[in-house]
Scaffold this motif. Structure first.
Motif, PDB file in Angstrom:
ATOM      1  N   GLY A 197      68.579  39.955   1.990  1.00  0.00           N
ATOM      2  CA  GLY A 197      68.885  39.460   3.318  1.00  0.00           C
ATOM      3  C   GLY A 197      68.462  38.013   3.481  1.00  0.00           C
ATOM      4  O   GLY A 197      67.910  37.401   2.565  1.00  0.00           O
ATOM      5  N   PRO A 198      68.706  37.449   4.669  1.00  0.00           N
ATOM      6  CA  PRO A 198      68.470  36.015   4.861  1.00  0.00           C
ATOM      7  C   PRO A 198      67.006  35.630   5.014  1.00  0.00           C
ATOM      8  O   PRO A 198      66.670  34.450   4.909  1.00  0.00           O
ATOM      9  N   GLU A 199      66.136  36.612   5.262  1.00  0.00           N
ATOM     10  CA  GLU A 199      64.722  36.300   5.470  1.00  0.00           C
ATOM     11  C   GLU A 199      63.868  37.473   5.018  1.00  0.00           C
ATOM     12  O   GLU A 199      64.296  38.622   5.061  1.00  0.00           O
ATOM     13  N   ALA A 200      62.674  37.165   4.545  1.00  0.00           N
ATOM     14  CA  ALA A 200      61.729  38.202   4.157  1.00  0.00           C
ATOM     15  C   ALA A 200      60.767  38.447   5.309  1.00  0.00           C
ATOM     16  O   ALA A 200      60.168  37.504   5.835  1.00  0.00           O
ATOM     17  N   VAL A 201      60.643  39.709   5.705  1.00  0.00           N
ATOM     18  CA  VAL A 201      59.774  40.060   6.833  1.00  0.00           C
ATOM     19  C   VAL A 201      58.739  41.086   6.385  1.00  0.00           C
ATOM     20  O   VAL A 201      58.996  41.920   5.517  1.00  0.00           O
ATOM     21  N   THR A 202      57.568  41.019   6.985  1.00  0.00           N
ATOM     22  CA  THR A 202      56.522  42.010   6.727  1.00  0.00           C
ATOM     23  C   THR A 202      56.838  43.290   7.495  1.00  0.00           C
ATOM     24  O   THR A 202      57.754  43.339   8.333  1.00  0.00           O
ATOM     25  N   GLY A 203      56.062  44.322   7.228  1.00  0.00           N
ATOM     26  CA  GLY A 203      56.238  45.571   7.949  1.00  0.00           C
ATOM     27  C   GLY A 203      56.073  45.398   9.446  1.00  0.00           C
ATOM     28  O   GLY A 203      56.832  45.968  10.245  1.00  0.00           O
ATOM     29  N   HIS A 204      55.085  44.612   9.853  1.00  0.00           N
ATOM     30  CA  HIS A 204      54.860  44.393  11.288  1.00  0.00           C
ATOM     31  C   HIS A 204      56.029  43.637  11.910  1.00  0.00           C
ATOM     32  O   HIS A 204      56.445  43.950  13.044  1.00  0.00           O
ATOM     33  N   GLU A 205      56.581  42.670  11.194  1.00  0.00           N
ATOM     34  CA  GLU A 205      57.735  41.921  11.706  1.00  0.00           C
ATOM     35  C   GLU A 205      58.975  42.803  11.770  1.00  0.00           C
ATOM     36  O   GLU A 205      59.792  42.684  12.697  1.00  0.00           O
ATOM     37  N   LEU A 206      59.117  43.704  10.810  1.00  0.00           N
ATOM     38  CA  LEU A 206      60.234  44.645  10.839  1.00  0.00           C
ATOM     39  C   LEU A 206      60.115  45.566  12.054  1.00  0.00           C
ATOM     40  O   LEU A 206      61.106  45.818  12.757  1.00  0.00           O
ATOM     41  N   ALA A 207      58.913  46.072  12.310  1.00  0.00           N
ATOM     42  CA  ALA A 207      58.712  46.935  13.478  1.00  0.00           C
ATOM     43  C   ALA A 207      59.044  46.199  14.764  1.00  0.00           C
ATOM     44  O   ALA A 207      59.666  46.760  15.679  1.00  0.00           O
ATOM     45  N   ALA A 208      58.660  44.932  14.846  1.00  0.00           N
ATOM     46  CA  ALA A 208      58.930  44.145  16.059  1.00  0.00           C
ATOM     47  C   ALA A 208      60.424  43.987  16.293  1.00  0.00           C
ATOM     48  O   ALA A 208      60.860  43.832  17.448  1.00  0.00           O
ATOM     49  N   ALA A 209      61.235  44.044  15.229  1.00  0.00           N
ATOM     50  CA  ALA A 209      62.687  43.946  15.393  1.00  0.00           C
ATOM     51  C   ALA A 209      63.248  45.163  16.120  1.00  0.00           C
ATOM     52  O   ALA A 209      64.324  45.091  16.723  1.00  0.00           O
ATOM     53  N   PHE A 210      62.523  46.284  16.085  1.00  0.00           N
ATOM     54  CA  PHE A 210      62.931  47.469  16.833  1.00  0.00           C
ATOM     55  C   PHE A 210      62.519  47.389  18.297  1.00  0.00           C
ATOM     56  O   PHE A 210      63.077  48.072  19.139  1.00  0.00           O
ATOM     57  N   GLY A 211      61.530  46.574  18.596  1.00  0.00           N
ATOM     58  CA  GLY A 211      61.065  46.426  19.972  1.00  0.00           C
ATOM     59  C   GLY A 211      59.580  46.157  20.009  1.00  0.00           C
ATOM     60  O   GLY A 211      58.842  46.518  19.066  1.00  0.00           O
ATOM     61  N   PRO A 212      59.092  45.524  21.070  1.00  0.00           N
ATOM     62  CA  PRO A 212      57.674  45.142  21.123  1.00  0.00           C
ATOM     63  C   PRO A 212      56.720  46.327  21.151  1.00  0.00           C
ATOM     64  O   PRO A 212      55.540  46.181  20.827  1.00  0.00           O
ATOM     65  N   GLU A 213      57.231  47.507  21.499  1.00  0.00           N
ATOM     66  CA  GLU A 213      56.360  48.677  21.587  1.00  0.00           C
ATOM     67  C   GLU A 213      56.230  49.415  20.258  1.00  0.00           C
ATOM     68  O   GLU A 213      55.417  50.347  20.131  1.00  0.00           O
ATOM     69  N   VAL A 214      57.017  49.018  19.248  1.00  0.00           N
ATOM     70  CA  VAL A 214      57.036  49.727  17.967  1.00  0.00           C
ATOM     71  C   VAL A 214      55.951  49.173  17.056  1.00  0.00           C
ATOM     72  O   VAL A 214      55.766  47.961  16.945  1.00  0.00           O
ATOM     73  N   ARG A 215      55.225  50.068  16.392  1.00  0.00           N
ATOM     74  CA  ARG A 215      54.160  49.701  15.460  1.00  0.00           C
ATOM     75  C   ARG A 215      54.564  50.108  14.050  1.00  0.00           C
ATOM     76  O   ARG A 215      55.262  51.102  13.859  1.00  0.00           O
ATOM     77  N   TYR A 216      54.091  49.331  13.065  1.00  0.00           N
ATOM     78  CA  TYR A 216      54.358  49.686  11.670  1.00  0.00           C
ATOM     79  C   TYR A 216      53.208  50.519  11.132  1.00  0.00           C
ATOM     80  O   TYR A 216      52.023  50.198  11.351  1.00  0.00           O
ATOM     81  N   ALA A 217      53.551  51.605  10.413  1.00  0.00           N
ATOM     82  CA  ALA A 217      52.551  52.447   9.779  1.00  0.00           C
ATOM     83  C   ALA A 217      52.935  52.633   8.316  1.00  0.00           C
ATOM     84  O   ALA A 217      54.041  53.098   8.016  1.00  0.00           O
ATOM     85  N   GLU A 218      52.058  52.225   7.424  1.00  0.00           N
ATOM     86  CA  GLU A 218      52.322  52.390   5.996  1.00  0.00           C
ATOM     87  C   GLU A 218      52.256  53.867   5.632  1.00  0.00           C
ATOM     88  O   GLU A 218      51.199  54.496   5.727  1.00  0.00           O
ATOM     89  N   GLN A 219      53.383  54.413   5.234  1.00  0.00           N
ATOM     90  CA  GLN A 219      53.470  55.834   4.961  1.00  0.00           C
ATOM     91  C   GLN A 219      52.827  56.182   3.629  1.00  0.00           C
ATOM     92  O   GLN A 219      52.967  55.451   2.637  1.00  0.00           O
ATOM     93  N   ASP A 220      52.115  57.290   3.597  1.00  0.00           N
ATOM     94  CA  ASP A 220      51.563  57.794   2.348  1.00  0.00           C
ATOM     95  C   ASP A 220      52.700  58.134   1.391  1.00  0.00           C
ATOM     96  O   ASP A 220      53.661  58.817   1.772  1.00  0.00           O
ATOM     97  N   VAL A 221      52.617  57.647   0.153  1.00  0.00           N
ATOM     98  CA  VAL A 221      53.727  57.834  -0.785  1.00  0.00           C
ATOM     99  C   VAL A 221      53.931  59.303  -1.119  1.00  0.00           C
ATOM    100  O   VAL A 221      55.065  59.763  -1.301  1.00  0.00           O
ATOM    101  N   ASP A 222      52.856  60.089  -1.175  1.00  0.00           N
ATOM    102  CA  ASP A 222      53.013  61.522  -1.434  1.00  0.00           C
ATOM    103  C   ASP A 222      53.816  62.186  -0.317  1.00  0.00           C
ATOM    104  O   ASP A 222      54.682  63.033  -0.582  1.00  0.00           O
ATOM    105  N   ALA A 223      53.533  61.803   0.930  1.00  0.00           N
ATOM    106  CA  ALA A 223      54.288  62.362   2.054  1.00  0.00           C
ATOM    107  C   ALA A 223      55.742  61.913   2.005  1.00  0.00           C
ATOM    108  O   ALA A 223      56.672  62.684   2.280  1.00  0.00           O
ATOM    109  N   PHE A 224      55.963  60.663   1.640  1.00  0.00           N
ATOM    110  CA  PHE A 224      57.330  60.156   1.486  1.00  0.00           C
ATOM    111  C   PHE A 224      58.070  60.943   0.413  1.00  0.00           C
ATOM    112  O   PHE A 224      59.226  61.347   0.600  1.00  0.00           O
ATOM    113  N   GLU A 225      57.417  61.171  -0.720  1.00  0.00           N
ATOM    114  CA  GLU A 225      58.044  61.907  -1.809  1.00  0.00           C
ATOM    115  C   GLU A 225      58.412  63.320  -1.381  1.00  0.00           C
ATOM    116  O   GLU A 225      59.498  63.820  -1.708  1.00  0.00           O
TER     117      GLU A 225
END
Length: 281
Positions: A197-225
């Motif tokens: 994409g045109p810009e690299a964003v952190t997890g927090h910046e990605l969450a902010a793109a959904f709205g100011p009330e959204v928070r980023y949470a790093e998911q446990d990889v085992d739970a993701f799997e």
């Protein structure tokens, strides 16, 4: 120009097939299931079967290749060997290989990375007119139920990436644009293109793109799997999860940045999210 799309029933190959059809191209879709987008000639087959791969390539001038999500080294080597032999026999004028992910430059012990890097090496050494497209992480992954569920319920955007890792997220639709450019533009043979994409964003910046009330949470990889296994099966889930474990252990800041634009205009996360909201009302 007659295009073969290997993996046309999948999300990535399907996006490429739809884009080619929209551009008025003839498209044959090679797939294990036989299900392909509208306007695509279906060609059911198995990449491990040299005969069916050769038949699929017959009469084609261009090919887009996305391998199935299997990561057994011997099987992947046989699949890519069948592709090379069939493409050579057909006199393919351009073959674009989508690795499905960015690739570290050295062996990692992660099969989902190492099998794809071996495939790149084999294709580039084959003498075929090859272009390699290495996409970053897909925005469309954010539509998975294990992402949208917590987002709606708790306002948390959960994904198994370090919160501080900048990623130039890319949509499947924009991957299709990169692939079509790689298939049709002159002077790209032998190149490896990092699509992003045109810009690299952190997890927090990605969450902010959904709205100011959204928070980023790093998911446990085992739970993701575990969630992915319910959708794609245990073997595929383990392969994909291995890439996220490697990312967490190595923090590869430079690996997931924007790539060459090719004068294309991929959507930013904010633009893509706004478009998905308009589609769903």
């Amino acid at each position: 120009m007659r295009h073969l799309v290997i993996g046309a029933s999948g999300a990535q190959g399907g996006a490429v097939a739809r884009r080619l059809v929209a551009d008025g191209r003839f498209v044959r879709g090679f797939t294990r299931t036989g299900g392909v987008p509208g306007g695509v000639e279906s060609f059911p087959g198995d990449l491990g079967d040299a005969g069916s791969v050769r038949e699929a390539f017959a009469g084609m001038t261009h090919a887009s290749v996305t391998l199935p999500m299997v990561y057994e080294p011997g099987l992947v080597a046989r699949q890519i060997g069948n592709v090379i032999e069939a493409a050579r026999a057909a006199g393919i004028r351009r073959l674009v290989y989508n690795t499905g992910t960015r690739l570290p430059e050295t062996d990692t012990g992660v099969a989902a990375f190492d099998t794809r890097r071996a495939a790149v090496e084999a294709l580039l050494a084959s003498g075929l007119p090859v272009v390699v497209v290495r996409p970053t992480i897909y925005l469309d992954n954010l539509l998975a139920p294990w992402v949208t569920g917590p987002l709606r319920a708790t306002g948390e955007l959960c994904f198994p990436l370090p919160a501080g890792l900048p990623v130039a997220w890319l949509s499947h639709g924009d991957l299709a644009g990169f692939t079509v450019a790689a298939l049709t533009r002159d002077g790209l043979e032998g190149r490896v293109l990092d699509a992003g994409g045109p810009e690299a964003v952190t997890g927090h910046e990605l969450a902010a793109a959904f709205g100011p009330e959204v928070r980023y949470a790093e998911q446990d990889v085992d739970a993701f799997e575990a969630g992915l296994a319910r959708a794609l099966g245990a073997a595929t889930a383990a392969g994909v999860a291995g890439t996220y474990r490697w990312i967490a252990a190595n923090d590869p800041v430079k690996l997931y940045g924007p790539g060459p634009s090719l004068d294309l205009h991929p959507a930013s996360p904010r633009t893509w999210i706004a478009a998905r909201r308009r589609e769903t009302g």
